[in-house]
Design an enzyme around this catalytic site. Structure first.
Site, PDB file in Angstrom:
ATOM      1  N   SER A 174       0.837  -1.207   0.000  1.00  0.00           N
ATOM      2  CA  SER A 174       0.000   0.000   0.000  1.00  0.00           C
ATOM      3  C   SER A 174       0.867   1.250   0.000  1.00  0.00           C
ATOM      4  O   SER A 174       0.352   2.364   0.081  1.00  0.00           O
ATOM      5  CB  SER A 174      -0.909   0.010   1.230  1.00  0.00           C
ATOM      6  OG  SER A 174      -0.134   0.133   2.415  1.00  0.00           O
ATOM      7  N   HIS A 189      -4.292  -4.674  -2.877  1.00  0.00           N
ATOM      8  CA  HIS A 189      -3.969  -4.473  -1.471  1.00  0.00           C
ATOM      9  C   HIS A 189      -5.024  -5.019  -0.519  1.00  0.00           C
ATOM     10  O   HIS A 189      -6.144  -4.521  -0.467  1.00  0.00           O
ATOM     11  CB  HIS A 189      -3.760  -2.965  -1.199  1.00  0.00           C
ATOM     12  CG  HIS A 189      -3.497  -2.651   0.239  1.00  0.00           C
ATOM     13  ND1 HIS A 189      -4.235  -1.725   0.941  1.00  0.00           N
ATOM     14  CD2 HIS A 189      -2.595  -3.167   1.111  1.00  0.00           C
ATOM     15  CE1 HIS A 189      -3.789  -1.681   2.179  1.00  0.00           C
ATOM     16  NE2 HIS A 189      -2.801  -2.540   2.313  1.00  0.00           N
ATOM     17  N   GLU A 248      -8.088  -3.002  -2.151  1.00  0.00           N
ATOM     18  CA  GLU A 248      -7.887  -1.839  -3.015  1.00  0.00           C
ATOM     19  C   GLU A 248      -7.127  -2.282  -4.269  1.00  0.00           C
ATOM     20  O   GLU A 248      -6.000  -2.768  -4.178  1.00  0.00           O
ATOM     21  CB  GLU A 248      -7.098  -0.749  -2.276  1.00  0.00           C
ATOM     22  CG  GLU A 248      -7.874  -0.120  -1.134  1.00  0.00           C
ATOM     23  CD  GLU A 248      -7.045   0.835  -0.316  1.00  0.00           C
ATOM     24  OE1 GLU A 248      -7.531   1.947  -0.007  1.00  0.00           O
ATOM     25  OE2 GLU A 248      -5.898   0.473   0.046  1.00  0.00           O
ATOM     26  N   ASN A 308      -5.771   3.875   3.977  1.00  0.00           N
ATOM     27  CA  ASN A 308      -4.626   4.162   4.830  1.00  0.00           C
ATOM     28  C   ASN A 308      -4.274   5.646   4.865  1.00  0.00           C
ATOM     29  O   ASN A 308      -3.682   6.123   5.839  1.00  0.00           O
ATOM     30  CB  ASN A 308      -3.411   3.341   4.399  1.00  0.00           C
ATOM     31  CG  ASN A 308      -3.489   1.915   4.908  1.00  0.00           C
ATOM     32  OD1 ASN A 308      -4.245   1.622   5.828  1.00  0.00           O
ATOM     33  ND2 ASN A 308      -2.724   1.016   4.312  1.00  0.00           N
TER      34      ASN A 308
END
Length: 286
Positions: free
Chosen positions: A121, A142, A154, A193
């Site tokens: 990520s 991800h 993701e 994130n």
């Protein structure tokens, strides 16, 4: 590129092994590779404990678990692990040169139709894709920790990634019983994130300024914001080393001093207090 049936996972640490388990439970044939088989053994022991609880609660049958895990095979060499695979997921340490070297090997030995994905990520796939002869088939894919539990994946489409690769990755994620989102542009940290990072930055700042203890800050998040765990508990869970390397990667990319790891994180990292994996981080684990 059609449906994904055979999958290879490169890296058998806690995250890679969970990803392998997710793929096996979804009915894929899975090959997982690591230079250290003990990593795989340790991770699978913990995974089996978690899944045993699901069997005991009647959420998963013992027969299905045994049948699916019989299709998950450890292999010590990348060449044999990726042969005949439709989708390869790299899940090794957050070091760009290590990843580029691994992608070169993946590209050399995987079938021409295979998608090569990174679970990172932090390192976007455009920094890796040119290490292969198939950049249009490279993307970020991800998972969130713990991958066995967390629903989101993701999928990140870099400027090199073809529409077909993105579509196949999205379909594959759904077939894993996950919920994917597609990022049309690369950005370090992606969506979840980046939002979480802002909360962690504020939590660490409050802690370092002595406004409140890490326990009290975690309580504010769980009891007022209704988060399942607090930011310090989460850092310990994912690994203080992971948090440290992510922030150093962002600092190296941006040159922005504010992107460096917080002093509290740096001290824990240098002391080898990496969270749950070492028995001590911001909390102590017996």
């Amino acid at each position: 590129m059609g449906s994904v049936n055979k999958v290879a996972i490169i890296g058998a640490g806690a995250m890679g092994s969970q990803i392998a388990a997710v793929c096996a439970l979804a009915g894929c044939d899975v090959r997982i590779q690591d230079i250290n088989e003990q990593n795989f053994g340790n991770s699978m022991e913990e995974i089996c404990k978690r899944l045993k609880r699901k069997v005991e609660k009647g959420k998963l049958s013992q027969q299905v678990l045994e049948d699916r895990f019989a299709r998950l095979i450890f292999m010590p060499e990348i060449e044999s692990a990726v042969a005949d695979c439709d989708f390869v997921i790299e899940a090794v340490t957050e070091n760009i040169e290590t990843k580029r070297n691994i992608f070169q090997e993946m590209d050399q030995y995987a079938p021409k139709h295979a998608i090569l994905a990174t679970n990172s990520s932090t390192i976007v796939s455009s920094k890796i894709a040119d290490a292969t002869d198939r950049p249009e088939q490279v993307c970020n894919f991800h998972f969130f920790n713990p991958a066995l539990v967390m629903e989101l994946i993701e999928v990140v489409k870099g400027p090199h990634t073809s529409d077909k690769t993105a579509e196949t990755a999205m379909e594959f994620a759904r077939n894993l019983n996950k919920t994917p989102i597609l990022l049309q542009k690369e950005i370090s940290g992606f969506v979840a994130n980046r939002m979480l990072g802002s909360l962690m930055d504020e939590a660490l700042d409050l802690y370092e300024r002595g406004v409140a203890s890490h326990e009290e800050i975690d309580l504010a998040c769980t009891k007022a914001l209704n988060h399942p765990i607090g930011p310090f508990q989460l850092i310990d869970l994912t690994g203080i080393d992971v948090h440290y390397h992510v922030r150093m990667q962002r600092y190296e990319e941006s040159g922005d001093e504010s992107q460096k790891p917080a002093e509290a994180v740096r001290k824990k990292y240098e002391a080898g207090e990496l969270g749950r994996k070492t028995g001590k981080g911001f909390y102590t684990y017996v």
